[in-house]
Design a protein around this motif. Structure first.
Motif, PDB file in Angstrom:
ATOM      1  N   SER A   1     -92.231 -12.748  65.379  1.00 28.67           N
ATOM      2  CA  SER A   1     -93.650 -12.572  65.712  1.00 28.67           C
ATOM      3  C   SER A   1     -94.001 -11.105  65.947  1.00 28.67           C
ATOM      4  CB  SER A   1     -93.999 -13.382  66.974  1.00 28.67           C
ATOM      5  OG  SER A   1     -93.228 -12.945  68.082  1.00 28.67           O
ATOM      6  N   PHE A   2     -93.083 -10.214  65.610  1.00 28.53           N
ATOM      7  CA  PHE A   2     -93.275  -8.793  65.893  1.00 28.53           C
ATOM      8  C   PHE A   2     -94.570  -8.250  65.308  1.00 28.53           C
ATOM      9  CE2 PHE A   2     -93.004  -4.402  64.520  1.00 28.53           C
ATOM     10  CZ  PHE A   2     -92.613  -3.761  65.674  1.00 28.53           C
TER      11      PHE A   2
ATOM     12  N   GLN B   1     -98.027  -2.646  66.775  1.00 27.34           N
ATOM     13  CA  GLN B   1     -98.610  -1.829  65.721  1.00 27.34           C
ATOM     14  C   GLN B   1     -97.514  -1.295  64.809  1.00 27.34           C
ATOM     15  OE1 GLN B   1    -101.108   0.728  68.438  1.00 27.34           O
ATOM     16  NE2 GLN B   1    -102.557   0.449  66.761  1.00 27.34           N
ATOM     17  N   PHE B   2     -97.826  -1.232  63.522  1.00 27.41           N
ATOM     18  CA  PHE B   2     -96.888  -0.713  62.532  1.00 27.41           C
ATOM     19  C   PHE B   2     -97.628   0.276  61.640  1.00 27.41           C
ATOM     20  CE2 PHE B   2     -95.120  -0.918  58.203  1.00 27.41           C
ATOM     21  CZ  PHE B   2     -93.834  -0.466  58.477  1.00 27.41           C
TER      22      PHE B   2
ATOM     23  N   TYR C   1     -91.020   7.053  55.463  1.00 29.59           N
ATOM     24  CA  TYR C   1     -91.317   7.443  56.843  1.00 29.59           C
ATOM     25  C   TYR C   1     -92.247   6.392  57.424  1.00 29.59           C
ATOM     26  CZ  TYR C   1     -92.955  10.183  60.859  1.00 29.59           C
ATOM     27  OH  TYR C   1     -93.264  10.615  62.128  1.00 29.59           O
ATOM     28  N   ILE C   2     -91.877   5.840  58.577  1.00 26.60           N
ATOM     29  CA  ILE C   2     -92.689   4.791  59.210  1.00 26.60           C
ATOM     30  C   ILE C   2     -92.689   4.990  60.732  1.00 26.60           C
ATOM     31  CG2 ILE C   2     -92.417   3.061  57.405  1.00 26.60           C
ATOM     32  CD1 ILE C   2     -90.310   2.741  60.510  1.00 26.60           C
ATOM     33  N   GLY C   3     -93.574   4.263  61.396  1.00 22.72           N
ATOM     34  CA  GLY C   3     -93.607   4.287  62.853  1.00 22.72           C
ATOM     35  C   GLY C   3     -94.051   2.943  63.380  1.00 22.72           C
ATOM     36  N   TRP C   4     -93.724   2.678  64.645  1.00 25.14           N
ATOM     37  CA  TRP C   4     -94.149   1.411  65.240  1.00 25.14           C
ATOM     38  C   TRP C   4     -94.149   1.524  66.762  1.00 25.14           C
ATOM     39  CZ3 TRP C   4     -89.140   2.116  63.541  1.00 25.14           C
ATOM     40  CH2 TRP C   4     -88.100   1.768  64.408  1.00 25.14           C
ATOM     41  N   SER C   5     -94.909   0.639  67.376  1.00 25.99           N
ATOM     42  CA  SER C   5     -94.878   0.507  68.837  1.00 25.99           C
ATOM     43  C   SER C   5     -94.049  -0.718  69.172  1.00 25.99           C
ATOM     44  CB  SER C   5     -96.295   0.374  69.402  1.00 25.99           C
ATOM     45  OG  SER C   5     -96.896  -0.831  68.955  1.00 25.99           O
TER      46      SER C   5
ATOM     47  N   LYS D   1     -95.893   5.294  80.366  1.00 24.71           N
ATOM     48  CA  LYS D   1     -96.265   3.945  79.948  1.00 24.71           C
ATOM     49  C   LYS D   1     -95.076   3.196  79.362  1.00 24.71           C
ATOM     50  CE  LYS D   1    -100.361   4.657  81.335  1.00 24.71           C
ATOM     51  NZ  LYS D   1    -100.784   4.067  82.613  1.00 24.71           N
ATOM     52  N   ARG D   2     -95.107   1.879  79.457  1.00 23.02           N
ATOM     53  CA  ARG D   2     -93.966   1.057  79.079  1.00 23.02           C
ATOM     54  C   ARG D   2     -93.882   0.807  77.575  1.00 23.02           C
ATOM     55  NH1 ARG D   2     -90.771  -0.593  82.527  1.00 23.02           N
ATOM     56  NH2 ARG D   2     -89.874  -2.110  81.075  1.00 23.02           N
ATOM     57  N   THR D   3     -94.917   1.153  76.848  1.00 26.06           N
ATOM     58  CA  THR D   3     -94.864   0.965  75.392  1.00 26.06           C
ATOM     59  C   THR D   3     -94.145   2.138  74.749  1.00 26.06           C
ATOM     60  OG1 THR D   3     -96.927  -0.293  75.372  1.00 26.06           O
ATOM     61  CG2 THR D   3     -96.216   0.680  73.297  1.00 26.06           C
ATOM     62  N   ASP D   4     -93.029   1.839  74.086  1.00 24.92           N
ATOM     63  CA  ASP D   4     -92.294   2.866  73.360  1.00 24.92           C
ATOM     64  C   ASP D   4     -92.858   3.005  71.954  1.00 24.92           C
ATOM     65  OD1 ASP D   4     -90.123   3.447  75.301  1.00 24.92           O
ATOM     66  OD2 ASP D   4     -89.615   1.347  74.967  1.00 24.92           O
ATOM     67  N   TRP D   5     -92.942   4.256  71.484  1.00 24.10           N
ATOM     68  CA  TRP D   5     -93.315   4.533  70.105  1.00 24.10           C
ATOM     69  C   TRP D   5     -92.097   5.098  69.399  1.00 24.10           C
ATOM     70  CZ3 TRP D   5     -97.988   3.328  67.978  1.00 24.10           C
ATOM     71  CH2 TRP D   5     -99.009   2.965  68.885  1.00 24.10           C
ATOM     72  N   VAL D   6     -91.818   4.608  68.204  1.00 23.45           N
ATOM     73  CA  VAL D   6     -90.672   5.071  67.433  1.00 23.45           C
ATOM     74  C   VAL D   6     -91.169   5.517  66.057  1.00 23.45           C
ATOM     75  CG1 VAL D   6     -88.380   4.516  66.546  1.00 23.45           C
ATOM     76  CG2 VAL D   6     -89.218   3.366  68.616  1.00 23.45           C
TER      77      VAL D   6
END
Length: 319
Positions: free
Chosen positions: A162-163, A168-169, A200-204, A231-236
């Protein structure tokens, strides 16, 4: 068209939108800010003659855009708004910035051993970007985080299926539509073997189990003020050399820090448009082991991976 006329027409459009119950996503202040900017800049020499008309044209497109969402899920006759504007269109106009955030800056400094008090005074909330070079001394993330690490971690998570509904992606210029697709790429492409397509990609991350694992390998940056909450949301953000993010401005709530765990990344920073005559654009290369702190809501920014190694960055907002 003069700025006075553009200001008058924009005011009339906003009034018309309110009378039609057009909801601007809770950010009508951004459009009001644009109207005030027109009025504020009327008397400033050097105002390009085409700019007032351009601002008005963008606003017209925003209000009349055919992609507006009519009667969203859960709408009832008691709702105040009959028409909702998409967030990406509302962000087309922003309230004007105070250019003191960048006036006089000629470069992004790299500093070490900075106290939380000094960081708060000089950088935390001033809009002045900075790179901290010694903030990962006790982190294991630099050695542990890799494509394989993230792939295994997410595939073992019960929330993985369910990611894409919850997080966000960002595919940037790749063909990927989800993190699942990224982790299903060929091993050769993941390892950036010669002849394979760069990416190259990113996500929370919003998986609590994954978050607990991630934070075993890094801690709260030592320079954050005692009163600041990370904040507890990590961004990668992860990808191969030669790729990165296009020039853009974010729409998040707070300034953020981004830790360069692997590789090196070139950051290009541009001041907001209203500060072009007062501030300079800047560039800085953030190397492995360094953390950049920048308010991405205020600075337009792009990134480019300039190392031969894969780039992996992790970060979070702070208030």
């Amino acid at each position: 068209m003069s700025s006075a006329e553009a200001e008058r027409r924009l005011g009339a459009l906003l009034a018309k939108a309110r009378s039609m119950q057009v909801c601007l996503g809770g950010e009508s202040s951004r459009l009001e800010g644009a109207r005030r900017l027109l009025g504020h800049r009327r008397s400033i020499a050097g105002w390009p003659p085409w700019l007032p008309a351009a601002i008005l044209a963008v606003t017209l497109a925003l209000i009349a855009w055919p992609a507006i969402e009519l009667l969203p899920l859960g709408w009832s006759a008691q709702d105040a708004c009959s028409v909702y504007m998409p967030d990406q269109l509302v962000r087309a106009l922003r309230p004007p910035e105070d250019c003191s955030m960048c006036r006089g800056l000629t470069k992004v400094e790299k500093v070490a051993n900075i106290s939380p008090e000094e960081f708060e005074k000089r950088y935390a909330y001033t809009g002045c970007p900075v790179v901290i070079v010694d903030a990962m001394v006790n982190w294991t993330a630099q050695n542990e985080f890799s494509f394989e690490f993230f792939k295994e971690l997410y595939e073992e998570s019960s929330e993985y299926s369910s990611f894409q509904m919850n997080c966000q992606f960002f595919p940037y210029e790749t063909e990927f539509q989800s993190l699942q697709e990224v982790f299903n790429m060929s091993e050769d492409r993941a390892r950036m073997k010669q002849g394979t397509k760069p990416w190259y990609i990113g996500w929370s991350n919003c998986d609590e189990v994954v978050a607990r694992v991630l934070r075993r390998h890094y801690s709260r940056p030592y320079f954050l003020p005692a009163t600041a909450e990370s904040k507890r949301t990590d961004w990668v953000f992860m990808g191969s050399p030669g790729y990165g993010a296009h020039m853009h401005v974010d729409n998040v709530d707070h300034p953020s820090w981004q830790a360069q765990l692997r590789g090196s990344k070139l950051w290009k920073l541009q001041p907001p448009p209203e500060c072009y005559y007062d501030c300079l654009s800047m560039e800085i290369t953030v190397d492995r082991g360094e953390i950049i702190v920048v308010d991405t809501n205020r600075w337009y920014h792009s990134t480019l991976i300039v190392s031969e190694d894969m780039s992996i960055t992790i970060g979070a907002e702070f208030d």
